[in-house]
Design an enzyme around this catalytic site. Structure first.
Site, PDB file in Angstrom:
ATOM      1  CB  THR A 102      -0.911   0.002   1.246  1.00 48.38           C
ATOM      2  OG1 THR A 102      -1.407   1.324   1.457  1.00 48.38           O
ATOM      3  CG2 THR A 102      -0.166  -0.410   2.505  1.00 48.38           C
ATOM      4  CD  GLU A 116      -2.206   5.198   4.564  1.00 47.04           C
ATOM      5  OE1 GLU A 116      -1.975   5.425   5.752  1.00 47.04           O
ATOM      6  OE2 GLU A 116      -2.549   6.086   3.762  1.00 47.04           O
ATOM      7  CE1 TYR A 126      -4.050  -1.781   5.894  1.00 48.87           C
ATOM      8  CE2 TYR A 126      -2.992   0.268   5.227  1.00 48.87           C
ATOM      9  CZ  TYR A 126      -3.610  -0.924   4.891  1.00 48.87           C
ATOM     10  OH  TYR A 126      -3.794  -1.246   3.570  1.00 48.87           O
ATOM     11  CE  LYS A 142      -2.235  -4.373   4.062  1.00 42.91           C
ATOM     12  NZ  LYS A 142      -2.603  -5.358   3.054  1.00 42.91           N
TER      13      LYS A 142
HETATM   14  P1  NDP Z   1     -11.620  -4.418   2.130  1.00 39.58           P
HETATM   15  O1  NDP Z   1     -11.583  -3.909   3.514  1.00 39.58           O
HETATM   16  O2  NDP Z   1     -12.782  -4.071   1.237  1.00 39.58           O
HETATM   17  O3  NDP Z   1     -11.538  -6.023   2.152  1.00 39.58           O
HETATM   18  C1  NDP Z   1     -10.722  -6.691   3.075  1.00 39.58           C
HETATM   19  C2  NDP Z   1     -10.999  -8.178   2.974  1.00 39.58           C
HETATM   20  O4  NDP Z   1     -10.214  -8.864   3.963  1.00 39.58           O
HETATM   21  C3  NDP Z   1     -12.456  -8.566   3.261  1.00 39.58           C
HETATM   22  O5  NDP Z   1     -12.821  -9.645   2.430  1.00 39.58           O
HETATM   23  C4  NDP Z   1     -12.398  -9.025   4.701  1.00 39.58           C
HETATM   24  O6  NDP Z   1     -13.425  -9.919   5.069  1.00 39.58           O
HETATM   25  C5  NDP Z   1     -11.056  -9.736   4.697  1.00 39.58           C
HETATM   26  N1  NDP Z   1     -10.520  -9.943   6.037  1.00 39.58           N
HETATM   27  C6  NDP Z   1     -10.341  -9.037   7.025  1.00 39.58           C
HETATM   28  N2  NDP Z   1      -9.825  -9.622   8.115  1.00 39.58           N
HETATM   29  C7  NDP Z   1      -9.685 -10.939   7.815  1.00 39.58           C
HETATM   30  C8  NDP Z   1      -9.226 -12.064   8.537  1.00 39.58           C
HETATM   31  N3  NDP Z   1      -8.823 -11.977   9.807  1.00 39.58           N
HETATM   32  N4  NDP Z   1      -9.201 -13.255   7.905  1.00 39.58           N
HETATM   33  C9  NDP Z   1      -9.650 -13.382   6.627  1.00 39.58           C
HETATM   34  N5  NDP Z   1     -10.118 -12.355   5.904  1.00 39.58           N
HETATM   35  C10 NDP Z   1     -10.127 -11.145   6.487  1.00 39.58           C
HETATM   36  O7  NDP Z   1     -10.247  -4.006   1.433  1.00 39.58           O
HETATM   37  P2  NDP Z   1      -9.928  -3.665  -0.100  1.00 39.58           P
HETATM   38  O8  NDP Z   1     -10.606  -4.658  -0.955  1.00 39.58           O
HETATM   39  O9  NDP Z   1     -10.128  -2.227  -0.325  1.00 39.58           O
HETATM   40  O10 NDP Z   1      -8.350  -3.889  -0.131  1.00 39.58           O
HETATM   41  C11 NDP Z   1      -7.794  -5.179  -0.427  1.00 39.58           C
HETATM   42  C12 NDP Z   1      -6.375  -5.240   0.099  1.00 39.58           C
HETATM   43  O11 NDP Z   1      -5.596  -4.222  -0.515  1.00 39.58           O
HETATM   44  C13 NDP Z   1      -6.230  -5.014   1.598  1.00 39.58           C
HETATM   45  O12 NDP Z   1      -5.162  -5.818   2.035  1.00 39.58           O
HETATM   46  C14 NDP Z   1      -5.857  -3.545   1.721  1.00 39.58           C
HETATM   47  O13 NDP Z   1      -5.126  -3.335   2.905  1.00 39.58           O
HETATM   48  C15 NDP Z   1      -5.010  -3.378   0.477  1.00 39.58           C
HETATM   49  N6  NDP Z   1      -4.979  -2.079  -0.113  1.00 39.58           N
HETATM   50  C16 NDP Z   1      -6.157  -1.434  -0.440  1.00 39.58           C
HETATM   51  C17 NDP Z   1      -6.137  -0.216  -1.089  1.00 39.58           C
HETATM   52  C18 NDP Z   1      -7.393   0.502  -1.433  1.00 39.58           C
HETATM   53  O14 NDP Z   1      -7.321   1.709  -1.713  1.00 39.58           O
HETATM   54  N7  NDP Z   1      -8.533  -0.155  -1.486  1.00 39.58           N
HETATM   55  C19 NDP Z   1      -4.850   0.426  -1.451  1.00 39.58           C
HETATM   56  C20 NDP Z   1      -3.684  -0.365  -1.095  1.00 39.58           C
HETATM   57  C21 NDP Z   1      -3.766  -1.562  -0.462  1.00 39.58           C
HETATM   58  P3  NDP Z   1     -14.891  -9.376   5.537  1.00 39.58           P
HETATM   59  O15 NDP Z   1     -15.630  -9.064   4.254  1.00 39.58           O
HETATM   60  O16 NDP Z   1     -15.428 -10.539   6.279  1.00 39.58           O
HETATM   61  O17 NDP Z   1     -14.658  -8.159   6.372  1.00 39.58           O
HETATM   62  P1  GDR Z   2      -6.862   5.751   3.748  1.00 39.59           P
HETATM   63  O1  GDR Z   2      -8.405   5.873   3.320  1.00 39.59           O
HETATM   64  O2  GDR Z   2      -6.643   6.025   5.171  1.00 39.59           O
HETATM   65  O3  GDR Z   2      -6.087   6.585   2.757  1.00 39.59           O
HETATM   66  O4  GDR Z   2      -6.589   4.200   3.523  1.00 39.59           O
HETATM   67  P2  GDR Z   2      -9.616   6.652   3.979  1.00 39.59           P
HETATM   68  O5  GDR Z   2     -10.623   6.776   2.899  1.00 39.59           O
HETATM   69  O6  GDR Z   2     -10.044   6.035   5.267  1.00 39.59           O
HETATM   70  O7  GDR Z   2      -8.982   8.101   4.325  1.00 39.59           O
HETATM   71  C1  GDR Z   2      -8.466   8.944   3.319  1.00 39.59           C
HETATM   72  C2  GDR Z   2      -8.171  10.305   3.913  1.00 39.59           C
HETATM   73  O8  GDR Z   2      -9.396  10.959   4.231  1.00 39.59           O
HETATM   74  C3  GDR Z   2      -9.276  11.560   5.518  1.00 39.59           C
HETATM   75  N1  GDR Z   2     -10.627  11.726   6.077  1.00 39.59           N
HETATM   76  C4  GDR Z   2     -11.457  10.742   6.430  1.00 39.59           C
HETATM   77  N2  GDR Z   2     -11.317   9.399   6.370  1.00 39.59           N
HETATM   78  C5  GDR Z   2     -12.371   8.635   6.773  1.00 39.59           C
HETATM   79  N3  GDR Z   2     -12.284   7.300   6.682  1.00 39.59           N
HETATM   80  N4  GDR Z   2     -13.524   9.197   7.274  1.00 39.59           N
HETATM   81  C6  GDR Z   2     -13.692  10.540   7.374  1.00 39.59           C
HETATM   82  O9  GDR Z   2     -14.730  11.017   7.817  1.00 39.59           O
HETATM   83  C7  GDR Z   2     -12.617  11.354   6.913  1.00 39.59           C
HETATM   84  N5  GDR Z   2     -12.440  12.696   6.829  1.00 39.59           N
HETATM   85  C8  GDR Z   2     -11.239  12.910   6.315  1.00 39.59           C
HETATM   86  C9  GDR Z   2      -8.396  10.601   6.287  1.00 39.59           C
HETATM   87  O10 GDR Z   2      -7.869  11.245   7.444  1.00 39.59           O
HETATM   88  C10 GDR Z   2      -7.370  10.262   5.211  1.00 39.59           C
HETATM   89  O11 GDR Z   2      -6.389  11.258   5.180  1.00 39.59           O
HETATM   90  C11 GDR Z   2      -7.094   3.514   2.370  1.00 39.59           C
HETATM   91  C12 GDR Z   2      -7.367   2.062   2.780  1.00 39.59           C
HETATM   92  O12 GDR Z   2      -8.026   1.425   1.715  1.00 39.59           O
HETATM   93  C13 GDR Z   2      -6.074   1.336   3.075  1.00 39.59           C
HETATM   94  O13 GDR Z   2      -6.351  -0.048   3.262  1.00 39.59           O
HETATM   95  C14 GDR Z   2      -5.127   1.490   1.878  1.00 39.59           C
HETATM   96  O14 GDR Z   2      -3.906   0.865   2.165  1.00 39.59           O
HETATM   97  C15 GDR Z   2      -4.900   2.975   1.593  1.00 39.59           C
HETATM   98  O15 GDR Z   2      -6.161   3.571   1.313  1.00 39.59           O
HETATM   99  C16 GDR Z   2      -4.014   3.183   0.376  1.00 39.59           C
END
Ligand code: NDP
Ligand code: GDR
Length: 374
Positions: free
Chosen positions: A153, A155, A177, A181
């Site tokens: 990520t 992050e 987190y 990672k």
């Molecule tokens: P989501 O939060 O939508 O999905 C996470 C998934 O992991 C869900 O299926 C969840 O299951 C499962 N999960 C959580 N805890 C466990 C556990 N203990 N055992 C088994 N499964 C588990 O994430 P995204 O799809 O957005 O992201 C996918 C991956 O990519 C993650 O690893 C995230 O950290 C990473 N990532 C995401 C980015 C983004 O912008 N979306 C950017 C960079 C990295 P359940 O549905 O039951 O909660």
């Molecule tokens: P992020 O996503 O932390 O970048 O992680 P998120 O959408 O939670 O926050 C993005 C930015 O928005 C600011 N923010 C808020 N965030 C949330 N959730 N709720 C609010 O009300 C709000 N207001 C402002 C946050 O402070 C932050 O700066 C996501 C996840 O998908 C991670 O798993 C992944 O690794 C990174 O993106 C890349």
């Protein structure tokens, strides 16, 4: 919007499936945003797809229900297994039973703010969970067969060292987190070097979609815009409006994941759009897509929520959404993925915001009708 042309051009012809046999993929986190898009993509490519889902007290397969086929039918290619990233024996058994050609490790406690509340659990799932899967490959003697994708990520970059951020930018994690990672990133590289596993990190910048979890900021905003428009809620509260993110579309990003595992040699790649936007500007854009003008509290005389006559909505800040340490600015350089994988994002931020708002308006209309029926 398909990138299939670019994709096939960067996929060597000796990958599983090329000579007729059906490739097998195992996807952890299949019930999440990315897992659901990736499962779709792999099924479309002819894979047999196995996904790991957690046992929950309610159904948690909304995002993948459309992929389900009755197991009594003849051609079933999508299978779900109960499992958890904290349970080694369970992971080993699933890997043993499925003998995957490719594992995509997407499961994670993926909410940055929640990781400050549950740091140990986040480390267990996100860091040690990755190790458990890599160990399963090693213990089962699958190091030559099974390719591994790790969901790393942006992050990891955390406190800004340089922009745009690329594969060579130093990491400085700013949350439990990100620290978890970071371990997963390095253990993936270590297993690649120590045991010659085809293991790659995708360093993905934020990517969103109508399937994004409701507590991430983009979806929180698009959902609020839709519900406010339909009178289901008055306003919404946000945290840090100045944070900047490089937001892409999840559909584009899962194609990049697939491409990484089709390369002859494993490597680490940034996927990003190369554009960054503040939370404030995204909110303005998304509310506009619902025909609402945001007035930030303090900027106008009227301190109400939504006024249908003027089309304005007053939105306020709630410090509860501030993080103990914030990542201020993410802006990615995906040159390497463009050059080596032929990957380019296909969706603009504006299109994505419109798509998300349109989908949330539909959902809000359904809720509104159910409420008026009751
Ligand atoms: P989501 O939060 O939508 O999905 C996470 C998934 O992991 C869900 O299926 C969840 O299951 C499962 N999960 C959580 N805890 C466990 C556990 N203990 N055992 C088994 N499964 C588990 O994430 P995204 O799809 O957005 O992201 C996918 C991956 O990519 C993650 O690893 C995230 O950290 C990473 N990532 C995401 C980015 C983004 O912008 N979306 C950017 C960079 C990295 P359940 O549905 O039951 O909660
Ligand atoms: P992020 O996503 O932390 O970048 O992680 P998120 O959408 O939670 O926050 C993005 C930015 O928005 C600011 N923010 C808020 N965030 C949330 N959730 N709720 C609010 O009300 C709000 N207001 C402002 C946050 O402070 C932050 O700066 C996501 C996840 O998908 C991670 O798993 C992944 O690794 C990174 O993106 C890349």
């Amino acid at each position: 919007m398909s990138t299939d042309k670019q994709i096939t051009s960067k996929v060597p012809s000796d990958r599983p499936g090329a000579s007729g046999e059906r490739p097998v993929a195992l996807v952890t986190g299949v019930t999440g945003q990315d897992g659901s898009y990736l499962a779709e993509l792999l099924l479309n490519k002819g894979y047999e797809v196995h996904g790991i889902k957690r046992r929950a007290s309610q159904f948690n397969t909304d995002r993948i229900d459309h992929l389900y086929t009755d197991p009594h039918e003849e051609e079933v290619r999508f299978f779900l297994h109960y499992g958890d990233m904290t349970d080694s024996s369970n992971l080993i058994r699933i890997v043993q039973e499925t003998q995957p050609d490719e594992i995509y490790n997407l499961a994670a406690q993926s909410h940055v703010q929640v990781s400050f509340d549950s740091p140990e659990y986040t480390a267990d799932v996100d860091a040690l969970g990755t190790l458990r899967l890599l160990e399963a490959i090693r213990i089962l003697d699958l190091t030559d067969k099974t390719r591994f994708y790790q969901a790393s990520t942006s992050e990891l970059y955390g406190k800004v060292q340089e922009t745009p951020q690329s594969e060579t930018t130093p990491f400085y994690p700013r949350s439990p987190y990100a620290a978890a990672k970071l371990y997963a990133y390095w253990i993936t590289i270590n297993y690649r070097e120590a045991y010659d596993i085809h293991a790659s990190n995708g360093i993905l910048f934020n990517h969103e979609s109508p399937r994004r979890g409701e507590t991430f900021v983009t979806r929180k905003i698009t959902r609020a815009a839709a519900r406010i428009k339909l009178g289901l809620q008055e306003t919404t509260y946000l945290g840090n409006l100045d944070a900047k993110r490089d937001w892409g579309h999840a559909r584009d990003y899962v194609q990049g994941m697939y491409l990484m595992l089709q390369q002859d040699t494993p490597d680490d790649y940034v996927l990003a759009t190369g554009q960054t936007t503040t939370v404030r500007d995204f909110a303005t854009l998304a509310f506009k897509a619902a025909d609402i003008d945001i007035v930030w509290k303090g900027e106008g005389e009227d301190e109400k929520g939504y006024d249908a006559d003027t089309g304005q909505c007053v939105v306020d800040i709630d410090p509860r959404y501030y993080r103990p340490t914030e990542v201020d600015l993410l802006l990615g350089d995906a040159e390497k993925a463009r050059e080596q994988l032929g990957w380019t994002p296909q969706h603009s931020l504006e299109e994505m915001a419109e798509e998300m708002v349109a989908r949330d308006l539909k959902a809000a209309k359904r809720t509104s009708m159910t409420q008026s029926d009751a």
